[in-house]
Scaffold this motif. Sequence first.
Motif, short mmCIF file in Angstrom:
data_model
loop_
_atom_site.label_atom_id
_atom_site.label_comp_id
_atom_site.label_asym_id
_atom_site.label_seq_id
_atom_site.Cartn_x
_atom_site.Cartn_y
_atom_site.Cartn_z
N ASP A 199 2.67 15.09 -5.67
CA ASP A 199 3.09 14.29 -4.51
C ASP A 199 2.67 15.09 -3.28
O ASP A 199 1.92 16.06 -3.41
CB ASP A 199 4.58 13.91 -4.56
CG ASP A 199 5.52 15.11 -4.57
OD1 ASP A 199 5.09 16.21 -4.18
OD2 ASP A 199 6.69 14.94 -4.96
N ASN A 241 -10.94 0.70 -7.29
CA ASN A 241 -9.52 0.34 -7.13
C ASN A 241 -9.32 -1.13 -6.74
O ASN A 241 -8.24 -1.53 -6.31
CB ASN A 241 -8.80 1.30 -6.16
CG ASN A 241 -9.18 1.08 -4.71
OD1 ASN A 241 -9.66 0.02 -4.31
ND2 ASN A 241 -8.92 2.08 -3.87
N ASP A 283 0.91 -1.16 0.00
CA ASP A 283 0.00 0.00 0.00
C ASP A 283 0.95 1.20 0.00
O ASP A 283 2.09 1.08 -0.50
CB ASP A 283 -0.92 -0.04 1.23
CG ASP A 283 -2.05 0.99 1.16
OD1 ASP A 283 -3.05 0.75 0.47
OD2 ASP A 283 -1.93 2.08 1.78
N SER A 328 1.62 10.29 -7.36
CA SER A 328 2.56 9.92 -8.43
C SER A 328 3.24 8.63 -8.02
O SER A 328 4.40 8.40 -8.30
CB SER A 328 3.58 11.03 -8.66
OG SER A 328 4.10 11.49 -7.43
N LYS A 338 10.18 9.18 -9.94
CA LYS A 338 9.54 8.53 -8.80
C LYS A 338 9.98 7.08 -8.58
O LYS A 338 10.19 6.66 -7.44
CB LYS A 338 8.00 8.59 -8.97
CG LYS A 338 7.45 9.98 -8.76
CD LYS A 338 7.62 10.36 -7.30
CE LYS A 338 7.28 11.78 -7.02
NZ LYS A 338 7.56 12.15 -5.61
N GLY A 382 -6.20 -4.06 -7.86
CA GLY A 382 -4.94 -4.44 -7.21
C GLY A 382 -5.11 -5.72 -6.42
O GLY A 382 -4.36 -6.69 -6.60
N GLY A 441 -8.96 6.04 -7.10
CA GLY A 441 -7.84 5.11 -7.02
C GLY A 441 -7.40 4.94 -5.58
O GLY A 441 -7.08 3.85 -5.13
N SER A 442 -7.39 6.04 -4.82
CA SER A 442 -7.05 5.94 -3.40
C SER A 442 -8.28 5.47 -2.63
O SER A 442 -9.41 5.62 -3.09
CB SER A 442 -6.58 7.30 -2.86
OG SER A 442 -7.45 8.33 -3.23
N ASN A 466 2.42 4.21 -7.19
CA ASN A 466 2.07 3.03 -7.97
C ASN A 466 0.72 3.17 -8.67
O ASN A 466 0.61 2.92 -9.88
CB ASN A 466 2.06 1.81 -7.03
CG ASN A 466 1.55 0.56 -7.72
OD1 ASN A 466 0.40 0.17 -7.54
ND2 ASN A 466 2.38 -0.04 -8.55
#
Length: 447
Positions: free
Chosen positions: A264, A373, A169, A241, A284, A376, A346-347, A243
């Motif tokens: 970031d 998301n 994570d 910025s 990054k 993953g 995404g988060s 994964n």
Amino acid sequence: MELTNEYLLGIQKKVEEKNPSEVEFHQAAKEVLMSLQPVVEKDSKYIESGVIERIVEPERQIMFRVPWVDDNGKIQVNRGFRVQFNSAIGPYKGGLRFHPTVNLGVIKFLGFEQIFKNSLTTLPMGGGKGGSDFDPKGKSEGEIMRFCQSFMTELYRHIGPDTDVPAGDINVGGREIGYMFGQYKRITNTFAGVLTGKGLTFGGSLARTEATGYGLCYFTENMLNANGKSFKGQTVVISGSGNVAIYAHQKATELGAKVVAMCDSNGYIYDKNGIDLDAIKQIKEVERKRIKEYLNYHADAEYHEGCKGIWTVPCDIALPSATQNEIDEESAKILAANGCYCVSEGSNMSSTPGAIEVYFANNMLYGPAKAANAGGVAVSGLEMSQNSERLSWSFEEVDNKLKDIMKNIFDNCDEKSKMYGMPGNYMAGANIAGFLKVADAMIAQAN
Ligand code: NDP
């Protein structure tokens, strides 16, 4: 949407009383309880069985000391966490986060959401999450290695391929997973699929690195298509910025969009020509530097201090991919006023409740993190399958399965939102779809 059902309000009150100061967990629980109102009104078994009281209580939560030696020979101490929230449909599964903001409430919100997300993937995985308040910023390679080894020296006794399988994570990528896997192997003398996100030479899956960002775009493209739109020709803003953000940029661009801003935790860059992903990857992934360095590659781009300002950049589609509550009501209003019609997360828990209200009030498309998301953890599930079979599938094979899973997740959210009288509310659809499978398993198992 308001939480008005008396029974569910009672549960929310207890969650807040029993877990004081865990505000992120309260927020995550409330969102799910709100979505479950039509479910308990339709079928009383979900009240009579007490399954909702049970689902908000973790099966187990572990907190531990993580001592490690810094480069000056001084002992440092951090706190480690693993919350094993729910194992009704499979071994606990969820990432490890290393960030100074980590506390029990943050890990509990993430573990709670993971239950529903993992259920949505249709793979047999329960929900868990862990991490530490360790801050890797400014630490040397050796310090990071020693921290990871110490963290696993306690964690190993709580995990296993059929018990609990952590992943990465925030600030836990391939490097950290490698150090932790190595330590697990030394302590237990077993080569087991006990972590996912491993290197390709020791049991990792192709396409795991790309999975969350790609999956986010697959989910979003399905949501856009269902509403007569697509990524093609659209302007996109992606926060973060790391994964998720990097591979969301890659796939959104492949699907015909132009990504104009990324950030970031220090600030954001705006490049009207479209952000050069190779430059971001170099800064990054290779150099591990700050995003400000982008100006060394493209002097005509803009850099602004502070990450909140990224939501003032006009866009059609926003893909928040940094951290929780990164879009608040004020930012959501600015996005809407600038013509943004789609926010897909995404988060985890990217949006505050106030921001979500703004999306619905403006008829924006909203892809909630649990669904958007889930790519993953879905590919982590596929990594577990490959480890069990002792086989490795090709990139295309994994990517095709990911595409199917994300389409299936969207269809399921869409269907449940309609079935429960809230068409287009994919947040409610995701919560309901994720809940039903886990709740039915918990009722059958009487625990
Ligand atoms: P990374 O550590 O690779 O990247 C995180 C990015 O977000 C970095 O750019 C970081 O900036 C920024 N960021 C982190 N915390 C903050 C903060 N408090 N304020 C502003 N910016 C911040 O993490 P991931 O890309 O893996 O994770 C990003 C999000 O996606 C998280 O919410 C995570 O839970 C979620 N997620 C990740 C999955 C995965 O497979 N990796 C799966 C599902 C969800 P800086 O470098 O300056 O700290």
